[in-house]
Design a protein around this motif. Structure first.
Motif, mmCIF file in Angstrom:
data_model
loop_
_atom_site.group_PDB
_atom_site.id
_atom_site.type_symbol
_atom_site.label_atom_id
_atom_site.label_comp_id
_atom_site.label_asym_id
_atom_site.label_seq_id
_atom_site.Cartn_x
_atom_site.Cartn_y
_atom_site.Cartn_z
ATOM 1 N N ALA A 197 61.470 -38.438 36.535
ATOM 2 C CA ALA A 197 62.206 -38.143 37.771
ATOM 3 C C ALA A 197 61.955 -36.705 38.210
ATOM 4 C CB ALA A 197 63.693 -38.384 37.553
ATOM 5 N N GLU A 198 61.961 -35.776 37.273
ATOM 6 C CA GLU A 198 61.697 -34.376 37.612
ATOM 7 C C GLU A 198 60.281 -34.201 38.142
ATOM 8 O OE1 GLU A 198 62.985 -35.457 34.807
ATOM 9 O OE2 GLU A 198 65.051 -34.675 34.882
ATOM 10 N N ARG A 199 59.316 -34.887 37.523
ATOM 11 C CA ARG A 199 57.937 -34.796 38.011
ATOM 12 C C ARG A 199 57.818 -35.362 39.424
ATOM 13 N NH1 ARG A 199 56.919 -36.620 32.703
ATOM 14 N NH2 ARG A 199 56.552 -38.744 33.451
ATOM 15 N N ASP A 200 58.494 -36.484 39.674
ATOM 16 C CA ASP A 200 58.438 -37.092 41.000
ATOM 17 C C ASP A 200 58.975 -36.151 42.079
ATOM 18 O OD1 ASP A 200 57.166 -39.483 40.561
ATOM 19 O OD2 ASP A 200 58.990 -40.664 40.355
ATOM 20 N N LEU A 201 60.094 -35.494 41.791
ATOM 21 C CA LEU A 201 60.687 -34.615 42.794
ATOM 22 C C LEU A 201 59.823 -33.384 43.028
ATOM 23 C CD1 LEU A 201 64.501 -34.819 41.954
ATOM 24 C CD2 LEU A 201 63.110 -36.258 43.457
ATOM 25 N N GLN A 202 59.256 -32.827 41.966
ATOM 26 C CA GLN A 202 58.375 -31.674 42.132
ATOM 27 C C GLN A 202 57.129 -32.053 42.932
ATOM 28 O OE1 GLN A 202 58.913 -28.272 41.031
ATOM 29 N NE2 GLN A 202 57.374 -28.247 42.668
ATOM 30 N N ALA A 203 56.577 -33.232 42.626
ATOM 31 C CA ALA A 203 55.401 -33.700 43.352
ATOM 32 C C ALA A 203 55.706 -33.892 44.833
ATOM 33 C CB ALA A 203 54.896 -35.005 42.736
ATOM 34 N N ALA A 204 56.870 -34.496 45.137
ATOM 35 C CA ALA A 204 57.252 -34.724 46.533
ATOM 36 C C ALA A 204 57.424 -33.406 47.275
ATOM 37 C CB ALA A 204 58.536 -35.549 46.596
ATOM 38 N N ASP A 205 58.057 -32.427 46.639
ATOM 39 C CA ASP A 205 58.220 -31.113 47.270
ATOM 40 C C ASP A 205 56.860 -30.465 47.537
ATOM 41 O OD1 ASP A 205 61.020 -30.974 47.496
ATOM 42 O OD2 ASP A 205 61.242 -30.342 45.423
ATOM 43 N N ASN A 206 55.979 -30.513 46.545
ATOM 44 C CA ASN A 206 54.646 -29.917 46.719
ATOM 45 C C ASN A 206 53.909 -30.564 47.891
ATOM 46 O OD1 ASN A 206 55.121 -28.360 44.434
ATOM 47 N ND2 ASN A 206 53.894 -29.646 43.081
#
Length: 238
Positions: free
Chosen positions: A88-97
């Motif tokens: 979940a943390e990776r998904d949110l960071q990826a979406a922000d990037n």
């Protein structure tokens, strides 16, 4: 006869079940397509007319050149393949990037395929992450069209292949509790139409669109339907 407009599109997740089908549909409609891939060698040559850009949504410095000159970017990736821990943390960071890079490149819209489920429901961690990803994509200024789909049915989809495997292999099934979960499946060809048609519908920008099919079933119901169509006699014991 009036010709439809052509858009410069970027497709992420082109090696996946939905992404690969989407690229083919966009090309059929006359759109120009660029694919983003961590390993460009996986898709180079698959569609000769497609441009392939190397990049990784978890490496923000790799994204601006991939998004340069793009009108609409399809976001079809998630981090579950790297393992459940921290996905979940990776998904949110990826979406922000991705959303920040899209804004910097002047992308006019992002089209995202998420998961169907009401915020009032007790969502699974996976579905909760899908909806949070949509919110993060929309938080940086580029209009997002978020499609929330139910189980997508079509040859090659994980859910459909699971149902096919169970129905083909097990005349008598001792079923776990999850097989009674109620779902709203949708055919993959319908999903393709939504994803491509929305390019030509400006009113779809900045909206969340729920695209479950018309039937509400359980996984058990889907096994029974598959077995009936195949002419198989199957018994499910809960």
């Amino acid at each position: 006869m009036m010709s439809l407009p052509s858009f410069r599109t970027l497709v992420t997740g082109a090696t996946g079940y939905i992404g690969g089908r989407l690229v083919a549909q966009l090309l059929l409609r006359g759109h120009r397509v660029r694919c983003l891939a961590r390993d460009p060698g996986q898709i180079e040559g698959r569609w000769p007319e497609v441009e392939v850009a190397g990049g990784d949504v978890l490496r923000p410095e790799s994204l601006p050149s991939a998004l340069e000159g793009i009108d609409a970017a399809y976001y079809l990736i998630h981090s579950m393949a790297a393992g459940e821990h921290g996905f979940a943390e990776r998904d949110l960071q990826a979406a922000d990037n991705f959303a920040r890079a899209a804004r910097g490149a002047g992308v006019k819209r992002i089209i995202y395929l998420g998961g169907l489920g009401s915020a009032d429901d007790k969502l699974s961690p996976h579905l909760r992450s899908r909806q949070e990803t949509g919110r993060h994509l929309a938080a940086h200024g580029v209009p997002v069209t978020e499609f929330r789909a139910g189980v997508i049915v079509g040859s090659g989809s994980l859910s459909f292949e699971l149902i096919r495997y169970l129905a083909e292999r097990l005349p008598l099934m001792i079923c776990p509790r999850w097989i009674q979960t109620r779902i709203q499946p949708i055919g993959v060809l319908d999903v393709m139409r939504y994803l491509t048609d929305c390019l030509e519908v400006p009113e779809s920008a900045g909206r969340i669109l729920e695209i479950g099919g018309r039937d509400i079933l359980s996984y058990a119901d889907m096994v029974r339907v598959y077995a009936r169509v195949r002419g198989l006699r199957r018994r499910l014991v809960h």
